[in-house]
Design a protein around this motif. Sequence first.
Motif, short mmCIF file in Angstrom:
data_model
loop_
_atom_site.label_atom_id
_atom_site.label_comp_id
_atom_site.label_asym_id
_atom_site.label_seq_id
_atom_site.Cartn_x
_atom_site.Cartn_y
_atom_site.Cartn_z
N ILE A 1 133.39 24.85 62.61
CA ILE A 1 131.98 24.53 62.49
C ILE A 1 131.55 24.63 61.02
O ILE A 1 131.67 25.67 60.39
N ASP A 2 131.07 23.52 60.49
CA ASP A 2 130.61 23.42 59.11
C ASP A 2 129.18 23.93 59.05
O ASP A 2 128.25 23.28 59.52
N ARG A 3 129.01 25.07 58.45
CA ARG A 3 127.68 25.71 58.41
C ARG A 3 126.68 24.88 57.61
O ARG A 3 125.49 24.86 57.93
N GLN A 4 127.13 24.19 56.57
CA GLN A 4 126.22 23.34 55.80
C GLN A 4 125.72 22.18 56.64
O GLN A 4 124.57 21.78 56.56
N MET A 5 126.62 21.62 57.47
CA MET A 5 126.23 20.53 58.35
C MET A 5 125.19 21.02 59.36
O MET A 5 124.21 20.32 59.66
N LEU A 6 125.37 22.25 59.87
CA LEU A 6 124.40 22.81 60.80
C LEU A 6 123.04 23.02 60.12
O LEU A 6 122.00 22.71 60.70
N ALA A 7 123.05 23.53 58.89
CA ALA A 7 121.80 23.76 58.16
C ALA A 7 121.09 22.43 57.90
O ALA A 7 119.86 22.35 58.03
N ALA A 8 121.85 21.40 57.53
CA ALA A 8 121.26 20.09 57.27
C ALA A 8 120.64 19.52 58.55
O ALA A 8 119.54 18.94 58.52
N LYS A 9 121.32 19.69 59.67
CA LYS A 9 120.79 19.19 60.94
C LYS A 9 119.53 19.97 61.32
O LYS A 9 118.56 19.38 61.81
N ALA A 10 119.51 21.28 61.05
CA ALA A 10 118.33 22.08 61.35
C ALA A 10 117.13 21.59 60.53
O ALA A 10 116.01 21.50 61.04
N GLN A 11 117.36 21.26 59.25
CA GLN A 11 116.28 20.72 58.41
C GLN A 11 115.79 19.38 58.94
O GLN A 11 114.59 19.10 58.96
N GLU A 12 116.73 18.56 59.38
CA GLU A 12 116.37 17.26 59.96
C GLU A 12 115.52 17.45 61.22
O GLU A 12 114.53 16.76 61.42
#
Length: 145
Positions: free
Chosen positions: A77-88
Motif C-alpha cells: 500500500i502506497d501511503r502517498q497514493m492514499l493521502a492523494a486520494k484522501a485529498q481528492e
Amino acid sequence: MMHLDIAEVAQRSGVPASTLRFYDEKGLIASTGRRGLRRLFDHGVLERLALIALGRSAGFSLDEIALLFTREAQPRIDRQMLAAKAQELDKTIRKLSAMRDGLLHAAACPAPSHMECPTFRRILQAAATGAVGARRRRASKPPRS
C-alpha cells in the motif's frame, strides 16, 4: 489446500462470476487451475477481493488497485497514493456539500421565484461558470484516434 471454484468465490464474496473472470484476465486475482470448465482459486482470493472492493469504494481505478499488489499477492500500500486520494475525496466532499446546501436553500427559499432569490442567482452563476470551464477544458483536448 482446498480450492474454491468460481461459483463458490462468487457466492462468498458477492462478486459476480463475470467480474471474477475479468479480474483474473486483468491480473488482479489469479486462478490456480480448473475443475472441468470452472476456474479454481485459493482461499486468499476472498481477502484480495475485499481489498479490491475497498479500493473501488474509495474511488481507485482497477489499474491503481493493481499497483497495490506484489507478485507474491501481498498488498503493497502506497501511503502517498492514499493521502492523494484522501485529498481528492475532501475536494469532492466540499463540492457535494455546497451542492447539497444549494439544493436545500432552493427547496426552502421564501422568494416568490427562484430567479428573484439572490442566493439562488449566485448558485446559478457558480454553476454556469463551472459548466463553461468544463466545456473549455474538454474542447482543448486532442480528439481520440
